[in-house]
Scaffold this active site. Structure first.
Site: not given
Ligand code: TTP
Ligand code: MG
Length: 387
Positions: A11, A106-107
């Site tokens: 992630d 991103d996962e």
């Molecule tokens: P995440 O992996 O949930 O968040 P992140 O990568 O920003 O942070 P981290 O993993 O370090 O906690 O989500 C990936 C991307 O998806 C995030 O950068 C932006 C998008 N996203 C949204 O647009 N809205 C949301 O509610 C979520 C959870 C994510």
């Molecule tokens: Mg993330």
């Protein structure tokens, strides 16, 4: 056997914000908030870790983010750029396994069961993946390794950012026990509150319950939570190839002999497949027809198009041609099906970024698993509890 799987979960850290900080060095070390406007309109997509210190997080109304973090740098969402980087991340992962399930922008999960011999080798591979992402993309990722999806994902979450956590099967209970029940997959804030009312605060609390009590409190869903609380999760990694097909089929009340009726049915099925491809904002490159005769003999024929399509007329023409190739020898047709595979996301396809779409996809997968493993009752409960 599921017990001996080896799963890795990647992630990216603060994905959208990290990309912006990478591309604009003046933003490094600053609270960066992507999505929403500095005037406080909309909902934010994500925040850099510097902004999270102020309590800013994904899906928060921008107005609130402005109040919490008045010095934050608000940036618009650059979906095309993030999509391109997402593909680069997935390309790095694809070097190391072909059993990859991309869960969101991103996962992804990698099933390493047939790739590495033990946890040491898996950890080395995790380091290598993190290094390649850092060296080539100048971004950081958090990685978890475990015997199943639940523990691998938990591992990637435990030491964010830039974390690496390996959870071996024998460590699972000890890692899980002190964590809040909200860390259990499928337990949202509402369910968490309800479980707390029942005196179930930590995952250890759930694991310590007699299964009969959980069942009487939660129905079949109690079984699912009980398993998770003990680190058991048998969901397989579903590669895009397996997951990504859109199909429609129809069994006829009476076997079809008439060519015109077959063509009409195929036209309807093509329209149905087209409609669903469009709804999912994907296009199929391979189109297949399925033909089942009255004697249950079943054939499929497929062809790969020069260009992926979501158009009903293209699909229809393709399956008409495929039907002509099927040797019918005067036999009646009991069932016809149309399927699109080799699905591609359109270049402008931004819905992967939409949190609603991400959440819906994850929820669909979760509910499917619950249904398969614990029956429809568990699904009913999960829905009820998460209302
Ligand atoms: P995440 O992996 O949930 O968040 P992140 O990568 O920003 O942070 P981290 O993993 O370090 O906690 O989500 C990936 C991307 O998806 C995030 O950068 C932006 C998008 N996203 C949204 O647009 N809205 C949301 O509610 C979520 C959870 C994510
Ligand atoms: Mg993330």
């Amino acid at each position: 056997m599921p017990a001996s799987r080896l799963i890795l979960h990647v992630d990216m850290d603060a994905f959208f914000a990290a990309i912006e900080q990478r591309d604009r060095p003046e933003l490094r070390g600053k609270p960066v908030i992507v999505g929403g406007t500095p005037e406080g309109r909309g909902v934010i997509s994500t925040a850099s870790y510097e902004a999270r210190v102020f309590g800013v997080h994904s899906a928060m109304p921008a107005a609130r983010a402005v109040r919490l973090c008045p010095g934050g740098v608000f940036l618009p969402v650059d979906g095309h750029k993030y999509h391109a980087v997402s593909e680069q991340v997935m390309a790095i992962l694809a070097r190391h396994s072909d059993r990859i399930e991309q869960v969101s922008v991103d996962e992804a999960f990698l099933d390493l069961t047939d790739r590495v011999s033990d946890y040491r080798a898996a950890e080395a591979l995790a380091r290598r993946i993190k290094r390649e992402i850092r060296d080539e993309l100048h971004l950081t990722a958090s990685v978890g390794v475990g015997p199943n999806k639940f523990l691998a994902k938990l591992g990637s979450d435990l030491r964010k950012p830039d974390g690496l956590v390996v959870i071996r099967p024998q460590e699972a209970q000890a890692v899980l026990a002190p964590l809040p029940v909200g860390k259990l997959w499928g337990v949202g804030p509402k369910t968490e509150a309800r479980l707390q009312q029942l005196g179930l605060r930590t995952i250890g609390d759930i694991a310590a319950q007699p299964i009969a009590r959980l069942r009487s409190l939660l129905g079949a869903w109690g079984d699912a939570l009980y398993e998770l609380s003990r680190g058991i999760d048998e969901r397989p990694v579903e590669t895009s190839r397996e997951m990504k097909s859109v199909s429609a089929e129809r069994t006829f009340p009476r076997d079809l002999y008439d060519e015109e009726q077959m063509r009409r049915a195929l036209a309807d099925l093509s329209a149905e497949v087209s409609r669903r491809l469009k709804a999912d904002e994907v296009r199929g490159k391979t189109i297949a027809i399925k033909v089942r005769f009255g004697d249950f003999h079943t054939f499929t024929r497929q062809t790969t198009l020069a260009e992926a399509t979501d158009r009903a007329d293209v699909i229809r023409r393709t399956v008409y041609a495929l039907l002509a190739e099927v040797e019918r020898a005067g036999k009646g047709i009991r069932l016809l099906g149309v399927r699109a595979t080799g699905l591609e996301h359109g270049p402008a396809q931004l819905s992967l970024f939409s949190p609603q779409v991400q959440r819906r996809a994850q929820l669909d997968q979760s509910l499917r698993y619950l249904r398969e493993r614990f029956g429809p009752d568990a699904v009913k409960w999960a829905r009820e509890m998460n209302k």
